[in-house]
Design a protein around this motif. Structure first.
Motif, mmCIF file in Angstrom:
data_model
loop_
_atom_site.group_PDB
_atom_site.id
_atom_site.type_symbol
_atom_site.label_atom_id
_atom_site.label_comp_id
_atom_site.label_asym_id
_atom_site.label_seq_id
_atom_site.Cartn_x
_atom_site.Cartn_y
_atom_site.Cartn_z
ATOM 1 N N SER A 143 0.813 -1.230 0.000
ATOM 2 C CA SER A 143 0.000 0.000 0.000
ATOM 3 C C SER A 143 0.842 1.274 0.000
ATOM 4 C CB SER A 143 -0.935 0.019 1.207
ATOM 5 O OG SER A 143 -0.176 -0.005 2.397
ATOM 6 N N ASN A 171 -2.507 -5.445 -14.290
ATOM 7 C CA ASN A 171 -2.770 -6.558 -15.207
ATOM 8 C C ASN A 171 -1.875 -6.539 -16.441
ATOM 9 O OD1 ASN A 171 -4.769 -7.862 -13.715
ATOM 10 N ND2 ASN A 171 -6.331 -6.440 -14.461
ATOM 11 N N PRO A 196 -9.566 6.033 -7.562
ATOM 12 C CA PRO A 196 -9.697 6.111 -6.097
ATOM 13 C C PRO A 196 -9.326 4.807 -5.405
ATOM 14 C CG PRO A 196 -11.538 7.181 -7.143
ATOM 15 C CD PRO A 196 -10.760 6.570 -8.235
ATOM 16 N N SER A 197 -9.657 3.682 -6.042
ATOM 17 C CA SER A 197 -9.138 2.429 -5.490
ATOM 18 C C SER A 197 -7.798 2.204 -6.174
ATOM 19 C CB SER A 197 -10.097 1.278 -5.783
ATOM 20 O OG SER A 197 -10.230 1.096 -7.163
ATOM 21 N N ASN A 200 -3.563 -2.621 -8.788
ATOM 22 C CA ASN A 200 -3.077 -3.912 -8.297
ATOM 23 C C ASN A 200 -1.733 -4.281 -8.926
ATOM 24 O OD1 ASN A 200 -5.466 -4.194 -6.865
ATOM 25 N ND2 ASN A 200 -6.495 -5.179 -8.589
ATOM 26 N N TYR A 202 0.581 -7.851 -9.099
ATOM 27 C CA TYR A 202 0.520 -9.279 -8.802
ATOM 28 C C TYR A 202 1.894 -9.923 -8.963
ATOM 29 C CZ TYR A 202 -4.452 -8.599 -9.855
ATOM 30 O OH TYR A 202 -5.728 -8.152 -9.874
ATOM 31 N N CYS A 211 -1.034 -3.229 -3.664
ATOM 32 C CA CYS A 211 -1.848 -2.174 -4.278
ATOM 33 C C CYS A 211 -1.092 -0.866 -4.131
ATOM 34 C CB CYS A 211 -3.163 -2.131 -3.511
ATOM 35 S SG CYS A 211 -4.488 -1.399 -4.396
ATOM 36 N N TYR A 213 -1.128 3.442 -4.773
ATOM 37 C CA TYR A 213 -1.860 4.674 -5.096
ATOM 38 C C TYR A 213 -0.896 5.620 -5.793
ATOM 39 C CZ TYR A 213 -5.351 2.995 -1.773
ATOM 40 O OH TYR A 213 -6.278 2.249 -1.130
ATOM 41 N N LYS A 247 -9.550 9.437 0.687
ATOM 42 C CA LYS A 247 -9.654 8.810 1.998
ATOM 43 C C LYS A 247 -8.457 9.185 2.886
ATOM 44 C CE LYS A 247 -13.359 6.850 0.520
ATOM 45 N NZ LYS A 247 -14.671 7.239 1.026
ATOM 46 N N GLN A 248 -7.800 8.158 3.402
ATOM 47 C CA GLN A 248 -6.710 8.445 4.333
ATOM 48 C C GLN A 248 -5.546 9.162 3.659
ATOM 49 O OE1 GLN A 248 -7.967 5.432 3.719
ATOM 50 N NE2 GLN A 248 -8.312 4.241 5.595
ATOM 51 N N LYS B 41 -14.418 -3.555 -11.228
ATOM 52 C CA LYS B 41 -14.141 -2.286 -10.542
ATOM 53 C C LYS B 41 -12.731 -2.276 -9.956
ATOM 54 C CE LYS B 41 -15.820 -1.243 -6.361
ATOM 55 N NZ LYS B 41 -14.834 -0.535 -5.550
ATOM 56 N N GLU B 42 -12.340 -3.372 -9.396
ATOM 57 C CA GLU B 42 -11.031 -3.428 -8.751
ATOM 58 C C GLU B 42 -9.951 -3.977 -9.681
ATOM 59 O OE1 GLU B 42 -10.585 -1.930 -6.175
ATOM 60 O OE2 GLU B 42 -12.603 -1.720 -5.353
ATOM 61 N N THR B 43 -10.300 -4.102 -10.927
ATOM 62 C CA THR B 43 -9.363 -4.576 -11.970
ATOM 63 C C THR B 43 -8.647 -5.864 -11.542
ATOM 64 O OG1 THR B 43 -7.567 -3.174 -11.164
ATOM 65 C CG2 THR B 43 -8.980 -2.269 -12.899
ATOM 66 N N PHE B 44 -9.391 -6.745 -10.941
ATOM 67 C CA PHE B 44 -8.829 -8.064 -10.665
ATOM 68 C C PHE B 44 -8.773 -8.843 -11.965
ATOM 69 C CE2 PHE B 44 -10.225 -7.619 -6.098
ATOM 70 C CZ PHE B 44 -8.940 -7.683 -5.575
ATOM 71 N N GLU B 93 -15.510 1.613 2.355
ATOM 72 C CA GLU B 93 -15.438 3.073 2.322
ATOM 73 C C GLU B 93 -13.999 3.542 2.520
ATOM 74 O OE1 GLU B 93 -17.945 5.065 1.594
ATOM 75 O OE2 GLU B 93 -19.133 3.259 1.272
ATOM 76 N N GLY B 94 -13.240 2.751 3.284
ATOM 77 C CA GLY B 94 -11.858 3.148 3.527
ATOM 78 C C GLY B 94 -10.948 2.886 2.349
ATOM 79 N N VAL B 95 -11.326 1.967 1.538
ATOM 80 C CA VAL B 95 -10.465 1.624 0.406
ATOM 81 C C VAL B 95 -10.624 2.651 -0.703
ATOM 82 C CG1 VAL B 95 -9.965 -0.146 -1.317
ATOM 83 C CG2 VAL B 95 -10.616 -0.797 0.986
ATOM 84 N N GLY B 96 -11.832 3.125 -0.804
ATOM 85 C CA GLY B 96 -12.103 4.059 -1.906
ATOM 86 C C GLY B 96 -12.768 3.323 -3.041
ATOM 87 N N ASN B 97 -13.608 4.033 -3.718
ATOM 88 C CA ASN B 97 -14.342 3.424 -4.823
ATOM 89 C C ASN B 97 -13.911 4.025 -6.137
ATOM 90 O OD1 ASN B 97 -16.043 1.494 -3.614
ATOM 91 N ND2 ASN B 97 -17.241 3.167 -2.745
ATOM 92 N N GLY B 98 -14.094 3.253 -7.143
ATOM 93 C CA GLY B 98 -13.747 3.776 -8.458
ATOM 94 C C GLY B 98 -14.501 3.024 -9.512
ATOM 95 N N SER B 151 -3.251 -4.477 4.221
ATOM 96 C CA SER B 151 -3.043 -3.601 3.073
ATOM 97 C C SER B 151 -4.350 -3.439 2.304
ATOM 98 C CB SER B 151 -1.987 -4.221 2.169
ATOM 99 O OG SER B 151 -2.513 -5.377 1.570
ATOM 100 N N PRO B 152 -4.476 -2.372 1.520
ATOM 101 C CA PRO B 152 -5.681 -2.207 0.698
ATOM 102 C C PRO B 152 -5.906 -3.395 -0.225
ATOM 103 C CG PRO B 152 -4.403 -0.200 0.715
ATOM 104 C CD PRO B 152 -3.577 -1.234 1.406
ATOM 105 N N PHE B 153 -4.803 -3.981 -0.714
ATOM 106 C CA PHE B 153 -4.959 -5.124 -1.604
ATOM 107 C C PHE B 153 -5.605 -6.295 -0.868
ATOM 108 C CE2 PHE B 153 -3.428 -9.033 -3.621
ATOM 109 C CZ PHE B 153 -3.840 -8.807 -4.924
ATOM 110 N N LYS B 156 -9.239 -5.571 -0.418
ATOM 111 C CA LYS B 156 -9.986 -5.770 -1.663
ATOM 112 C C LYS B 156 -10.201 -7.267 -1.912
ATOM 113 C CE LYS B 156 -8.404 -3.262 -5.178
ATOM 114 N NZ LYS B 156 -7.459 -2.475 -5.983
ATOM 115 N N LEU B 157 -9.166 -8.004 -1.672
ATOM 116 C CA LEU B 157 -9.270 -9.448 -1.893
ATOM 117 C C LEU B 157 -10.245 -10.083 -0.904
ATOM 118 C CD1 LEU B 157 -7.854 -11.220 -3.965
ATOM 119 C CD2 LEU B 157 -6.193 -11.862 -2.215
#
Lengths: 886, 203
Positions: A143, A171, A196-197, A200, A202, A211, A213, A247-248, B41-44, B93-98, B151-153, B156-157
């Motif tokens: 992060s 990806n 915002p998210s 990733n 991998y 992840c 930012y 967010k944070q 959304k989370e590009t997994f 909400e803490g991770v953030g949306n997109g 972690s945010p990852f 998300k997972l």
């Protein structure tokens, strides 16, 4: 053993020479109390140590060499020489370094040594930061927040025996480098901000990753601090570029070291004392990618922006506005206030000032109007900014008497229409209830929306003065008076005028009779309309005439009246178009007619005035030979030539004619084309010949009739009686054997008549029995055949025909000789016979002239000579029953 | 009369079971859609499959269990799913949306609401069989470890795993309820009233 000790002593002494004995008389013992810390969030290694005890003997500055190594293979990752100042009292030093490679990826070791000039101490013992180990793939750092357009390194730590399959960023498969053992790294260039998210990363599987930012450090600017309530400070700034961090990770703000509320974006509010004079206001903006400081210096007492007035109330009776202040501190402030009046979109702002201003009176408001009022204020001293506008308050002013009506007239024959313009909202000062029209002793009340009054009889003197007033709830307007002229206006010739920009710029000569200005009215020239007008003050002889009803391509008549103490006098007239357009009407009845061999008369009917959309300056005749369409010819015709023109010198051919009207905006009103096939001149020549021949025939017939009617006279003059020669047998010799007989010819003297005859024309009469018994042949070819004359006995047969019989004819020769008219047939050799016949006896029958019936010839029948004929007798025995005789 | 009444109750229960089965089937479809939206959304990566330790822990649903026990275990699993979902929504909400946030959040709300309906339906089925006493105490979900400080990852997972659990348990519920329903099919209005069976019972 002794030898060993000796060698050891020598070895140690040599080492000391190399490491610490360069300074003369100084032994560098190296940094003391070295400690290493690390921050995995920032990937930072921090080293602290204390000064070398021997440094106090060093006169100059001391340098510490710091080395960061990969523990596994002791590869140097970073080295740096750190200057330290001798003046520091604590002698404790701090050094930090941010690793590009995440510290989790492998173990890092740190060591230091002190250095003076070329003399160095021994390296401090290695201090190691141990890397992470894992049983499954893990990606580091976790992060993290990275700035856009920077390079960032990720590493993947695999479990024992595992093999790297791939590393992906967002990806996308990336290139990797092997660091050591089970640790692999990839470097990513952060091209764009993350959503915002986070994005990733991998390693080997989507289940193993991290992840990141990606964004920007704070970009705020333009800090301005002020106070609204005299109890707090309110600072504003522009946020600048978006950080794309949420967010944070979003930007946090501090104002003068105190945190601003969460979710602060562009302003921060804090309670302070405002009477501290000028001071600095510092805003600190901070996010994971950076920190920014903005400063403003201000005395808040001079930075007062007042709050909006509350409870604004306005009264239409006395046009006063009152309001309240939320803060009682405002009541002692000398302030200036703006009162904004909005009336139908028209905004009027008025300024007022006073201490703790809470009410004002508005003057000059229009009656019966709706206003919306808003107020905002600021400090009069140390004016900083206008405060906030209050809520709007709407009120309506009281009504007042209407303004005077604008009255005019429209005269048509014996009828006069009194017209007035409806009062606008600003003029009516309230709702108009009715109009009062006074004409002589008559009063008429009219109600809106009617705004005209018809006077049909203006023969009486007292009827020429008309008064009109408007009335609302406040009263009546001042009367508007107009005097109708007793006599109709003298007609005035109109001058042409050209419009511009949708109107007319009108000017005229000054009228000596004008005492109160002029009135200009206008109407379409060829349409019924309600006249419009404008009044021009005295002394001005020009006006701009503009009207919403003006149409392009319509001819208007503008009349200029002089305003006199009596009735208005028509002074001048104009006619014109606001804008001329190409003629829309069509030239009608175009005709072409040939005159003579090379002249064509073109005629047409002009566009009627009511259809004209522009002044017509002339007409243009276009014509061309239909066999050569490109040979177009043009002929201009002025408007003086009323719809007809002779075109001369046109060769015989087939032509196509078209006529167009010429205006200032171009040609138009094209007629329908007309074709003309011209005929050559020979036809007329034939006609003339035929006519001449006919005339000649008529003349001949007339002469014939005249001759017929006067036949007797003509015959007497033209064809006198000719005795028939007498033929006797004894004039012949006896019949010879060959059957011939010879005429006895005795020489004789010609008579006087014969002498007169033209010998040259004398013929020879030969009696040729072979050619025809008894036939008398005229051998003279010059004698017309018509003059062959057969003297025969005219007897009437039973069939009604006359027959000539030579036997009965006896005319004395003397009488023949006495005629004036010659008969060439008898001036031949027969002349002698005639003379001889005189003895025989010539017996003309004079009665034969009394029947000059032409039919006689038609019914004549020829009776050949008989061999036994004895004499020549011309007899005309007309029985009494003969129709001719009758 | 008592027998008749019992059969009427049974008929009503059948229809409830059928309705709950249909609801579970529909919810499973919604959960599948939600999982797909979240993945995008989370590009997994599409190949992402979560396995291993399950977030929802209930004893296995063996065929030897009575229908009542099977229902109980389903109900417990769905309760855990709902608790996990609520927790996921709070943590997200803490991770953030997109990305397609509006569509995703709408779908998440749909799943949340229908899961509540399915729980209520299942509860009614349990009440039909065992009465309200069975719910004292109410089955509570044990505190599931969540990567609150992870972690945010990982978060998300973890949310992805919750949605996967939702998909799994709604499918299991749908199948189990269909198995409990005699017809094993989606109920129809005429069947839910149970009139034909009632007449046959009287004969």
């Amino acid at each position: 053993m002794l030898v060993f000790l000796l060698w050891a002593s020598l070895f140690l002494s040599s080492l000391q020479e190399q490491n610490g004995q360069d300074a003369p008389g100084v032994l560098l013992s190296g940094p003391q109390n070295v400690s290493v810390n690390y921050d995995l969030k920032d990937q930072r290694i921090s080293v602290t140590w204390e000064d070398d005890p021997s440094s106090s003997r060093v006169p100059d500055k001391l340098i510490y060499d710091v080395e960061v190594l990969l523990t596994v293979n002791m590869t140097e990752v970073h080295s740096e020489a750190v200057d330290v100042r001798q003046a520091l009292a604590s002698r404790k030093y701090h050094w930090s370094w941010t690793s590009a490679l995440p510290l989790e990826c492998t173990s890092h070791s740190v060591r230091l040594r002190s250095r003076y000039q070329n003399y160095t101490s021994q390296w401090s013992p290695l201090l190691t930061i141990t890397g992470r180990a894992s049983t499954h793939p893990q990606v580091f750092p976790k992060s993290s927040v990275v700035q856009v357009d920077s390079n960032f390194t990720f590493c993947c730590i695999l479990g024992p025996g595992q093999r790297l399959e791939y590393m992906k960023y967002n990806n996308i498969l990336m290139n990797t480098t092997h660091i050591i053992d089970q640790s692999y790294a990839m470097v990513v260039h952060m091209q764009s901000p993350s959503p915002p998210s986070c994005i990733n990363v991998y390693c080997n599987s989507p289940l193993y990753g991290t992840c990141v930012y990606v964004g920007y450090p704070p970009g705020d600017r333009n800090l301005v601090c002020e106070t609204r309530d005299l109890e707090s400070v309110e600072c504003h700034w522009d946020t600048g570029r978006a950080t794309n961090l949420t967010k944070q990770r979003m930007t946090r703000y501090d104002l003068n070291g105190r945190a601003c509320p969460n979710r602060t974006v562009s302003n921060c509010y804090q309670t302070v004392r405002v009477d501290q004079g000028e001071r600095n206001w510092t805003l600190t903006a901070r996010n994971p990618l950076g920190t920014l400081e903005l400063r403003d210096t201000a005395d808040l007492k001079k930075r007062v922006r007042l709050l909006a007035p509350m409870e604004v109330l306005a009264s239409g009776v006395n046009a006063s506005v009152q309001w309240q202040w939320e803060r009682p501190q405002y009541h002692i402030l000398l302030m200036v206030c703006q009162v904004q009046l909005n009336h139908s979109g028209h905004i009027d702002v008025r300024n007022f000032s006073g201490i703790g201003l809470r009410s004002v009176v508005l003057h000059g408001l229009a009656p019966a109007q709706t206003y919306t009022v808003q107020v905002c204020c600021g400090l009069k001293q140390h004016f900083w900014k206008w405060g906030d506008w209050s809520e709007g308050s709407t009120f309506k002013t009281e009504e007042d008497i209407p303004e005077m009506l604008d009255v005019w007239m429209q005269i048509e024959g014996n009828q006069t229409m009194i017209l007035w313009k409806p009062l606008t909202v600003n003029q009516s000062h309230g709702q108009i209830k009715d109009y009062e029209v006074t004409w002589g002793r008559q009063e008429t009340i009219l109600h809106p929306p009617q705004n005209d009054f018809l006077i049909s009889d203006r023969s009486t003197d007292e009827g020429h003065r008309v008064t009109v007033t408007a009335k609302n709830s406040a009263g009546s307007s001042l009367p508007s008076i107009i005097i109708i002229p007793r006599l109709p206006h003298r007609s005035k010739s109109s001058m042409k005028i050209v419009g511009s920009d949708g109107g007319f710029n009108l000017s005229w000569s000054a009228s000596p009779n004008s005492s109160c200005g002029y009135v200009v009215d206008w109407c379409p020239t060829h349409k019924k309309c309600r006249v419009e007008w404008v009044k021009v003050p005295a002394g001005i002889t020009r006006a701009r005439i503009q009207s919403a009803s003006f149409e392009e391509g319509v001819r208007y008549t503008l009349s200029i009246f002089a305003c006199t103490p009596g009735a208005p006098e028509l002074w001048e007239r104009r006619e014109g178009y606001v804008k001329e357009c190409l003629p829309k009407g069509q030239i009608q009845r175009l005709a072409a007619e040939q005159y003579g061999s090379d002249t064509v008369l073109i005629s047409w009917t002009a566009i009627p005035p009511e259809s004209q959309t522009a002044f017509i300056h002339g007409y243009i005749i276009y014509y061309c030979d239909t066999s050569h369409l490109s040979s177009m010819r043009i002929f201009n015709v002025t408007t003086d030539e009323l719809g007809a023109k002779n075109l001369t010198g046109i060769p015989v051919s087939s032509y196509r004619f078209i006529v167009k009207a010429l205006t200032s905006v171009g040609e138009g009103g094209d007629s329908s084309p007309v074709f003309l096939q011209m005929n050559p001149q020979t036809d007329q020549l034939i006609t003339v010949i035929i006519i001449s021949l006919g005339s000649a025939a008529c003349l001949l017939a007339l002469v014939t009739i005249l001759c017929y009617r006067n036949w007797k006279c003509v015959k007497e003059n033209m064809y006198p009686k000719i005795p028939k020669p007498v033929w006797k047998e004894e004039w012949l010799t006896p019949l010879e054997s060959n059957g011939r007989q010879i005429l006895y010819v005795d020489p004789c003297q010609p008579s006087e008549i014969d002498i007169v005859c033209n010998r040259e024309q004398s013929g020879e009469a030969v009696l040729d029995n072979n050619a025809g018994k008894g036939a008398l042949t005229n051998t003279n070819s010059d004698v017309p055949a018509l003059h062959v004359y057969y003297n025969q006995l005219l007897t009437k047969t039973t069939s009604g025909h006359f027959t000539f019989s030579p036997h009965t004819m006896a005319t004395p020769f003397s009488q023949l000789s006495g005629t004036v008219i010659q008969n060439p047939s008898y001036n031949l050799e027969v002349q002698a016979s005639l003379d001889m016949g005189q003895s025989v006896g010539y017996e003309p029958d004079m009665n034969s002239f009394s029947c000059p019936n032409p039919e006689l010839h038609n019914t004549m029948s020829y009776v050949p000579f008989e061999t036994d004929s004895r004499g020549y007798k011309f007899q005309c025995h007309i029985e009494d029953s003969s129709p001719l005789q009758e | 009369m008592a027998g008749t009444r019992t059969r009427r109750v049974a008929g009503s229960e059948q229809s409830r079971t059928a309705r709950a089965a249909a609801l579970a089937e529909e919810l499973h479809h919604e959960c599948t859609l939600l999982l797909e939206l979240y993945r995008k959304k989370e590009t997994f990566a599409e190949e992402l499959t979560v396995g291993g330790e399950r977030l929802v822990t209930v004893p296995p649903l063996s065929s030897q269990l009575s229908p009542n026990d099977r229902l109980w275990r389903l109900y417990s699993a769905l309760q855990q799913c709902r608790n996990l979902l609520e927790r996921a929504i709070g943590l997200e909400e803490g991770v953030g949306n997109g990305g397609d946030r509006a569509q995703y959040e709408s779908q998440r709300k749909t799943v949340r609401d229908r899961l509540g309906h399915l729980l209520a339906s299942t509860r009614l089925l349990l009440e039909d069989r065992a009465g309200t006493a069975a719910f004292t105490p109410d089955p509570k979900n044990t505190e599931t470890a969540s990567p609150v400080n992870g972690s945010p990852f990982a978060l998300k997972l973890w949310i992805y795993r919750i949605f996967s659990e939702l998909e799994h348990w709604t499918l299991t519920t749908s199948r189990t309820l269909k198995a409990l329903h005699p017809d094993g099919a989606t109920p129809k209005e005429s069947r839910t009233r149970g009139r034909p069976r009632g007449r046959r019972t009287r004969r």
